[in-house]
Design an enzyme around this catalytic site. Structure first.
Site, mmCIF file in Angstrom:
data_model
loop_
_atom_site.group_PDB
_atom_site.id
_atom_site.type_symbol
_atom_site.label_atom_id
_atom_site.label_comp_id
_atom_site.label_asym_id
_atom_site.label_seq_id
_atom_site.Cartn_x
_atom_site.Cartn_y
_atom_site.Cartn_z
ATOM 1 N N CYS A 40 1.036 -0.965 0.076
ATOM 2 C CA CYS A 40 -0.399 -0.278 0.467
ATOM 3 C C CYS A 40 0.809 1.030 0.212
ATOM 4 C CB CYS A 40 -1.062 0.236 1.324
ATOM 5 S SG CYS A 40 -2.741 1.151 1.181
ATOM 6 N N HIS A 49 -4.145 -4.716 -0.133
ATOM 7 C CA HIS A 49 -3.472 -5.544 0.562
ATOM 8 C C HIS A 49 -3.503 -6.941 0.991
ATOM 9 C CE1 HIS A 49 -3.703 -1.880 3.187
ATOM 10 N NE2 HIS A 49 -4.308 -0.940 2.267
ATOM 11 N N GLU A 109 -2.653 -9.188 2.863
ATOM 12 C CA GLU A 109 -2.991 -9.302 3.973
ATOM 13 C C GLU A 109 -4.179 -9.526 4.557
ATOM 14 O OE1 GLU A 109 -1.147 -6.502 3.893
ATOM 15 O OE2 GLU A 109 -2.480 -4.829 5.182
#
Lengths: 257, 213
Positions: B88, B193, B195
């Site tokens: 990001c 992202h 994650e």
């Protein structure tokens, strides 16, 4: 292309899910973490926890729930309810929330939105708007912001307020029709469209979903970027998959990963 | 193996750490995931991850505020062939400059600036928030064995406009193409992202942990 999102919302009180999630294979339907995992596996696009714990002192329990959820679910998590200070936001983000939803604090003090967005970035600041229609049937529609679960009027025009908080840095608006919430009669589409069309940030439609067609209406007619629902998913009436299939069949692009 | 996630006061480090641990565990990759603000640990690491959320300038200031961190990152990247991943704003910082609120200097590892998203269709909402597809520009080990049908989770109002097309591994369509994944030599960065991107995310993280550039 960007997909429209389907977001199940869980009400959490003292660390437990209220209006429990009724999935067949849950060992403990009251455990928010387990419910979150089930929605993760079912293909929900995001999750929303609304903390309705009465006492501010018991926030530690919520933090623990958020922490455990973030450890197990690799999808975006929004947490709201009782967020009053910059410190509250920081704690939730540190615990693993991706976005924090603020409501009354923003109504009371608009600069709080700006402060929060400058501190943490607009991408994680959601402003929750509870609105009620105040115009009579023969008037052009008008909606007012309410707080305290729809009990307290503020005199603030909903569209004006939405534009104001978006300009102050809210990255997303969570819009609930207090007229429709809990009725299962569908979103207030006029309200959803009026707000969506007057701000440049994404709007999540909420309040009133009873059928899959309501979800379609929220996006197609209300111009929302995401649709949020609670009971139709929790009580197993419809699955996330069915919701997405209905949206897809109506020409709304959704993620089927 | 040690994978370091740099802690400079930005980003959801807890989520990132857990996702890296999960990806490693699922794929049987033996690595310790260390969240640290110690430049020495960065120098010694086998892999380094630079997360980041918020505004470009704030993140840059945060990174500058950790004594010796940028030097340690440069040493890590340029004096070894060990992999580096920005996520990001951590990816946006790879640019030469960031033009968010104010002009600030980036790391300059990818030629180009981080600029505001300007979709051709003015009805499109900013931030670009939600799940979108990756449009692959060329093959890269980070995308290996990831089905094209999977989506990635984005939330951003700015993107890294890379000058060299060879640095752009994947884009995403949002009223025009936005840079989604950049890579050059041992450096890579994702605008989305991983994650938070469920299957695609965990698979990409595992690919990063296996990547031997």
């Amino acid at each position: 292309m960007l997909k429209s999102r389907v977001i199940p919302c869980l009400d959490v009180k003292d660390g437990r899910v209220v209006k429990g999630v009724q999935f067949v294979d849950l060992v403990d339907a009251g455990d928010p973490v387990e419910s979150a995992l089930a929605y993760d596996a079912a293909g929900a696009d995001e999750l929303c926890f609304l903390d309705i714990t009465a006492s501010h002192e018991d926030r530690g329990i919520l933090m623990d729930v958020v922490r455990r959820t973030a450890e197990a679910c690799f999808m975006p998590l929004t947490v709201g309810g009782g967020v009053r200070t910059i410190e509250d936001i920081r704690n939730l983000l540190l615990a693993g929330a991706d976005k924090v939803s603020i409501m009354t604090a923003a109504v009371n003090e608009r600069s709080f939105v700006k402060q929060a967005a400058e501190k943490f970035g607009s991408q994680c600041i959601v402003v929750a708007i509870d609105a009620k229609r105040i115009s009579s049937n023969n008037e052009p529609p008008r909606w007012e912001i309410f707080t305290h679960g729809g009990r307290r009027a503020t005199g603030i025009d909903a569209i004006h307020y939405a534009q104001e908080v978006a300009a102050l840095g809210a990255g997303e608006l969570l819009l609930t029709s207090m007229d429709r919430d809990g009725t299962k009669s569908g979103y207030d589409i006029e309200l959803t469209r009026a707000i969506s069309d007057s701000v440049s940030v994404p709007v999540i439609a909420s309040g009133g979903v009873g059928t899959l067609e309501h979800l379609v209406e929220g996006i197609r007619d209300g111009h929302a970027s995401a649709v949020l629902a609670a009971s139709i998913f929790h009580f197993g009436e419809f699955s996330i998959r069915q919701a997405k299939e209905a949206l897809s069949a109506a020409g709304v692009a959704v993620r089927m990963d | 193996m040690t994978t370091v996630i740099i802690d400079y006061g930005s980003g959801n480090l807890h989520s990132a750490q857990k996702a890296f641990e999960q990806a490693a565990r699922a794929e049987g990759i033996a690595t310790k995931i260390l969240v640290t603000s110690d430049p020495e640990q960065v120098r010694k690491a086998d892999r380094v991850v630079l997360p980041g959320v918020g505004a470009f300038a704030d993140c840059r200031r945060g990174l500058d505020a950790v004594p010796g961190m940028i030097d340690a990152m440069k040493e890590f990247v340029f004096q070894s062939s060990r992999p580096f991943l920005g996520i990001c704003v951590g990816m946006q910082l790879l640019a030469q400059r960031g033009l968010e609120y104010e002009t600030s200097e980036g790391l300059g590892w990818i030629t180009g600036d981080t600029v505001r998203i300007e979709p051709k269709d003015p009805a499109l909402k900013i931030p670009h928030m939600g799940w979108n597809n990756l449009l692959r520009k060329h093959a890269h080990p980070l995308l290996e064995n990831i089905p094209e049908t999977l989506h990635a989770y984005f939330v951003h109002s700015y993107h890294l406009k890379a000058k060299n097309v060879s640095d752009i591994v994947a884009t995403t369509d949002y009223g025009g193409e936005l840079t989604a994944l950049v890579a050059r030599d041992t450096i890579a960065g994702t605008q989305f992202h991983p994650e938070k991107s469920q299957k695609l995310g965990l698979a990409l993280i595992a690919n990063f942990l296996r990547w031997a550039p």
